[in-house]
Design a protein around this motif. Sequence first.
Motif, mmCIF file in Angstrom:
data_model
loop_
_atom_site.group_PDB
_atom_site.id
_atom_site.type_symbol
_atom_site.label_atom_id
_atom_site.label_comp_id
_atom_site.label_asym_id
_atom_site.label_seq_id
_atom_site.Cartn_x
_atom_site.Cartn_y
_atom_site.Cartn_z
ATOM 1 N N TYR A 65 10.682 -2.181 12.079
ATOM 2 C CA TYR A 65 11.663 -2.617 13.127
ATOM 3 C C TYR A 65 11.590 -2.038 14.281
ATOM 4 C CZ TYR A 65 13.620 -5.626 9.526
ATOM 5 O OH TYR A 65 13.780 -6.822 8.831
ATOM 6 N N PHE A 66 10.957 -0.939 14.369
ATOM 7 C CA PHE A 66 10.541 -0.267 15.908
ATOM 8 C C PHE A 66 9.527 -1.314 16.490
ATOM 9 C CE2 PHE A 66 7.665 2.057 18.502
ATOM 10 C CZ PHE A 66 8.576 2.855 19.217
ATOM 11 N N ALA A 67 8.599 -1.493 15.660
ATOM 12 C CA ALA A 67 7.238 -2.537 16.037
ATOM 13 C C ALA A 67 7.958 -4.055 16.412
ATOM 14 C CB ALA A 67 6.275 -2.532 15.297
ATOM 15 N N LEU A 68 8.829 -4.341 15.557
ATOM 16 C CA LEU A 68 9.539 -5.792 15.728
ATOM 17 C C LEU A 68 10.272 -5.855 17.126
ATOM 18 C CD1 LEU A 68 9.885 -8.817 15.090
ATOM 19 C CD2 LEU A 68 12.094 -8.058 13.651
ATOM 20 N N SER A 69 11.056 -4.761 17.520
ATOM 21 C CA SER A 69 12.015 -4.878 18.574
ATOM 22 C C SER A 69 10.978 -4.659 19.944
ATOM 23 C CB SER A 69 13.210 -3.750 18.580
ATOM 24 O OG SER A 69 12.445 -2.564 18.417
ATOM 25 N N LEU A 70 10.119 -3.687 19.536
ATOM 26 C CA LEU A 70 8.936 -3.663 20.703
ATOM 27 C C LEU A 70 8.439 -4.808 21.165
ATOM 28 C CD1 LEU A 70 7.742 -1.639 22.728
ATOM 29 C CD2 LEU A 70 5.974 -1.075 20.906
ATOM 30 N N THR A 71 7.872 -5.466 20.218
ATOM 31 C CA THR A 71 7.095 -6.642 20.618
ATOM 32 C C THR A 71 7.931 -7.929 20.854
ATOM 33 O OG1 THR A 71 7.192 -7.436 18.178
ATOM 34 C CG2 THR A 71 5.183 -6.267 18.636
ATOM 35 N N LEU A 72 9.274 -7.660 20.435
ATOM 36 C CA LEU A 72 10.172 -8.767 21.230
ATOM 37 C C LEU A 72 10.589 -8.323 22.564
ATOM 38 C CD1 LEU A 72 12.898 -9.328 18.138
ATOM 39 C CD2 LEU A 72 11.741 -10.906 19.501
ATOM 40 N N ILE A 127 19.362 1.716 9.356
ATOM 41 C CA ILE A 127 17.995 1.935 9.652
ATOM 42 C C ILE A 127 17.363 1.037 10.580
ATOM 43 C CG2 ILE A 127 15.684 2.886 8.859
ATOM 44 C CD1 ILE A 127 17.008 4.136 6.432
ATOM 45 N N ASP A 128 17.440 -0.341 10.293
ATOM 46 C CA ASP A 128 16.901 -1.420 11.130
ATOM 47 C C ASP A 128 17.323 -1.322 12.459
ATOM 48 O OD1 ASP A 128 15.460 -2.003 8.570
ATOM 49 O OD2 ASP A 128 16.768 -3.726 8.239
ATOM 50 N N ILE A 129 18.869 -1.140 12.440
ATOM 51 C CA ILE A 129 19.316 -1.222 13.879
ATOM 52 C C ILE A 129 18.918 -0.059 14.687
ATOM 53 C CG2 ILE A 129 21.616 -0.935 15.065
ATOM 54 C CD1 ILE A 129 22.924 -2.545 12.748
ATOM 55 N N LEU A 130 19.144 1.125 14.075
ATOM 56 C CA LEU A 130 18.484 2.324 14.940
ATOM 57 C C LEU A 130 17.012 2.210 15.317
ATOM 58 C CD1 LEU A 130 20.225 5.302 12.867
ATOM 59 C CD2 LEU A 130 20.805 4.453 14.984
ATOM 60 N N ALA A 131 16.135 1.655 14.502
ATOM 61 C CA ALA A 131 14.749 1.479 14.879
ATOM 62 C C ALA A 131 14.536 0.405 15.877
ATOM 63 C CB ALA A 131 13.926 1.168 13.523
ATOM 64 N N SER A 132 15.498 -0.629 15.811
ATOM 65 C CA SER A 132 15.375 -1.595 16.853
ATOM 66 C C SER A 132 15.735 -1.070 18.199
ATOM 67 C CB SER A 132 16.415 -2.683 16.153
ATOM 68 O OG SER A 132 15.805 -3.320 15.180
#
Length: 152
Positions: A65-72, A127-132
């Motif tokens: 989710y870090f990578a997803l939000s970064l790419t978004l 965890i998804d929210i924090l990583a995002s």
Amino acid sequence: MISAWLPVGVMLTVIFSLTLQSPEGTLHLSGWVQEFLLSLFDKGSAPAWLYDMHWVRSYAHIPLYFALSLTLYLALSASFAERKPAFKMAMLLALLAAVISSLVGLFDEFIKMFLPMREFDIVDWGIDILASLVGAGAGAVAKHLYKKESAP
């Protein structure tokens, strides 16, 4: 501009492929990851959570989710590049990326309710929210700092 969205598609494919894989595939991959992480420590010195498969799988959400939000964030900022976004606009786009990524996490957890050996886990979504938030924020800060360095 389409090419900026390709990494988002890749991350979504990875996330949902992992969610939809067979129970055997999930156990095999999770077991491999756990064994690899345990091999990084001396025998018996690994953190306690690493011996619990549930936490190994939960913490695996962080890089996804870090990578997803970064790419978004990068795709959104490329889409609005002609507006030359200021820092406030960059933060707004980062927040939007984090919200979208978090909603993907919620949808992913929802799907798990209908899959064998999977379940909705509110901790995983947290965890998804924090990583995002961290991923999109890191992208915005890095882009802002890069612009300052490259300015004449």
